[in-house]
Motif scaffolding. Structure first.
Motif, PDB file in Angstrom:
ATOM      1  N   VAL A 121      38.812  -7.668 -26.519  1.00 20.67           N
ATOM      2  CA  VAL A 121      38.412  -6.670 -27.503  1.00 20.67           C
ATOM      3  C   VAL A 121      36.989  -7.026 -27.926  1.00 20.67           C
ATOM      4  O   VAL A 121      36.767  -7.929 -28.726  1.00 20.67           O
ATOM      5  N   GLY A 122      36.036  -6.332 -27.347  1.00 29.10           N
ATOM      6  CA  GLY A 122      34.634  -6.656 -27.556  1.00 29.10           C
ATOM      7  C   GLY A 122      33.903  -6.737 -26.234  1.00 29.10           C
ATOM      8  O   GLY A 122      34.418  -6.333 -25.191  1.00 29.10           O
ATOM      9  N   ARG A 123      32.709  -7.288 -26.282  1.00 27.45           N
ATOM     10  CA  ARG A 123      31.865  -7.412 -25.085  1.00 27.45           C
ATOM     11  C   ARG A 123      31.683  -8.886 -24.749  1.00 27.45           C
ATOM     12  O   ARG A 123      31.363  -9.694 -25.616  1.00 27.45           O
ATOM     13  N   SER A 124      31.905  -9.218 -23.489  1.00 26.99           N
ATOM     14  CA  SER A 124      31.714 -10.606 -23.076  1.00 26.99           C
ATOM     15  C   SER A 124      30.228 -10.948 -23.030  1.00 26.99           C
ATOM     16  O   SER A 124      29.414 -10.178 -22.514  1.00 26.99           O
ATOM     17  N   LEU A 150      42.579 -10.843 -26.207  1.00 25.02           N
ATOM     18  CA  LEU A 150      41.693 -11.728 -26.950  1.00 25.02           C
ATOM     19  C   LEU A 150      40.953 -10.907 -28.000  1.00 25.02           C
ATOM     20  O   LEU A 150      40.233  -9.960 -27.659  1.00 25.02           O
ATOM     21  N   LEU A 151      41.108 -11.261 -29.272  1.00 27.15           N
ATOM     22  CA  LEU A 151      40.544 -10.461 -30.354  1.00 27.15           C
ATOM     23  C   LEU A 151      39.167 -10.945 -30.783  1.00 27.15           C
ATOM     24  O   LEU A 151      38.796 -10.835 -31.957  1.00 27.15           O
ATOM     25  N   TYR A 152      38.431 -11.490 -29.882  1.00 29.39           N
ATOM     26  CA  TYR A 152      37.094 -11.978 -30.215  1.00 29.39           C
ATOM     27  C   TYR A 152      36.278 -12.051 -28.932  1.00 29.39           C
ATOM     28  O   TYR A 152      36.818 -11.993 -27.825  1.00 29.39           O
ATOM     29  N   SER A 153      34.998 -12.181 -29.072  1.00 31.99           N
ATOM     30  CA  SER A 153      34.100 -12.337 -27.927  1.00 31.99           C
ATOM     31  C   SER A 153      33.017 -13.327 -28.303  1.00 31.99           C
ATOM     32  O   SER A 153      32.164 -13.038 -29.133  1.00 31.99           O
ATOM     33  N   ARG A 154      33.079 -14.519 -27.723  1.00 32.18           N
ATOM     34  CA  ARG A 154      32.085 -15.538 -28.022  1.00 32.18           C
ATOM     35  C   ARG A 154      31.568 -16.140 -26.718  1.00 32.18           C
ATOM     36  O   ARG A 154      32.202 -16.046 -25.663  1.00 32.18           O
ATOM     37  N   ASP A 177      33.278 -19.301 -23.523  1.00 36.98           N
ATOM     38  CA  ASP A 177      34.657 -19.415 -24.006  1.00 36.98           C
ATOM     39  C   ASP A 177      35.545 -20.092 -22.957  1.00 36.98           C
ATOM     40  O   ASP A 177      35.761 -19.533 -21.876  1.00 36.98           O
ATOM     41  N   PRO A 178      36.102 -21.281 -23.246  1.00 43.86           N
ATOM     42  CA  PRO A 178      36.953 -21.963 -22.267  1.00 43.86           C
ATOM     43  C   PRO A 178      38.264 -21.237 -21.999  1.00 43.86           C
ATOM     44  O   PRO A 178      38.867 -21.405 -20.938  1.00 43.86           O
ATOM     45  N   VAL A 179      38.717 -20.413 -22.968  1.00 44.14           N
ATOM     46  CA  VAL A 179      39.952 -19.655 -22.762  1.00 44.14           C
ATOM     47  C   VAL A 179      39.772 -18.640 -21.640  1.00 44.14           C
ATOM     48  O   VAL A 179      40.636 -18.505 -20.758  1.00 44.14           O
TER      49      VAL A 179
END
Length: 341
Positions: free
Chosen positions: A150-153, A127-131, A134-136
């Protein structure tokens, strides 16, 4: 006549079952045996039926990459290509294929991931994002599918991830401007809901606070990871009674737009406005002037992310969260020494 596993086994001096295990990347097969069998396969021109192999092993040898919305914006940013170069280097080495997917909105994105997961088309997901919320991620956890962020949850402490210390990176970038005598420092941000944006804003704010410098909301402009976003931001941030004399910019591609906007407004860089950005893409040193940028190890981010995900898929021990070191690459865009005002 088609070459069979028995032909490979006979020439390699092993049993057909050993050849099958080599094809399946069985961990108990020695490196020497695996190398010998693969050499014979190449010599005889034998290509295993990967579809049949997948049916037997219930694996696809395919990693999915979910692109953030809108994907076309990401594809315009040179960061993506360097990141994917690292991903592909590791996947090729490990014998995995790549499948990229996404959606135009949150519903389509979730539908895409659901189809890939329940159709058995992927072994794991990057996953190239962290928001937030996130339902994904919720789906992947429910379906027990290996994934790496890729990032911080923003929601979970136990999500496997690879990242930079974005707070420290932005702190270092801002401290560099302060060391050059800058006292009015603005921030050209990314989307506020992203963890990376929040962390870099926190590092910027921390450096200002420690130096006793003002944080002004009018000096912080939110945008997207696009050249046009940086260009538009200049009309807003510089049209103030007391505009900043230095800018921390969220991304090099955005910084190209910042340079364009400042130049059209009649500002000189770095004499009137100093700039520090992030990612250190190759074009950063070719701009006029060359841009000071925080190198976040983009290639290594991609390589490490895919390496950690494959280890998770293969149920090998893996560090839950790994940080890739950063370094500030100083160029002309930030080098201005003057007396504080």
């Amino acid at each position: 006549m088609a070459i069979t596993i028995k032909d490979v086994a006979k020439k390699a001096g092993v049993s057909p079952s050993t050849v099958s295990r080599v094809i399946a990347e069985h961990p108990r097969i020695s490196a020497k045996t695996s190398r010998r069998v693969k050499e014979v396969m190449d010599e005889l021109g034998y290509h295993p039926n990967m579809m049949a192999k997948s049916l037997v092993s219930r694996t696809s040898r395919t990693i999915g990459v979910i692109l953030p919305r809108p994907a076309e914006e990401l594809l315009l940013n040179f960061f993506f290509y360097e990141f994917m170069r690292g991903v592909m280097a590791q996947l090729t080495r490990a014998g995995y294929d790549l499948l990229m997917a996404g959606g135009n909105n949150e519903r389509e994105e979730l539908e895409t991931v659901t189809r890939l997961v329940r159709g058995g088309r992927i072994d794991g997901l990057l996953l190239l994002y962290s928001r937030a919320s996130d339902p994904v991620i919720s789906l992947l956890r429910k379906e027990d599918v290996p994934f790496l962020l890729v990032g911080r949850s923003l929601d979970y402490d136990d999500v496997p991830s690879v990242d930079n210390d974005n707070v420290q990176a932005a702190y270092d970038a801002t401290k560099h401007l302060i060391s050059q005598g800058q006292r009015r420092i603005g921030f050209v941000s990314g989307p506020a809901h992203l963890a990376m944006t929040q962390d870099r804003l926190a590092g910027y704010t921390k450096a200002l606070t420690e130096a006793g410098l003002p944080f002004k909301q009018g000096w912080v402009v939110e945008g997207e990871f696009l050249l046009e976003s940086g260009y538009r931001a200049m009309a807003s941030i510089m049209n103030q009674p007391e505009p900043p004399t230095a800018l921390v910019v969220i991304d090099d591609f955005v910084a190209f737009g910042v340079l364009k906007g400042l130049t059209e407004l009649g500002y000189r860089i770095p004499e009137d406005v100093a700039i520090v950005s992030f990612n250190n893409i190759a074009l950063s040193e070719l701009t006029m002037p060359p841009i000071t940028s925080v190198d976040i190890g983009t290639y290594q981010l991609g390589y490490t992310a895919s390496q950690m995900l494959i280890s998770t898929i293969q149920q090998d021990p893996v560090q839950q969260r790994q940080l890739i070191p950063h370094r500030l690459v100083v160029r002309e865009s930030s080098l201005r020494t003057f007396s504080p005002v």
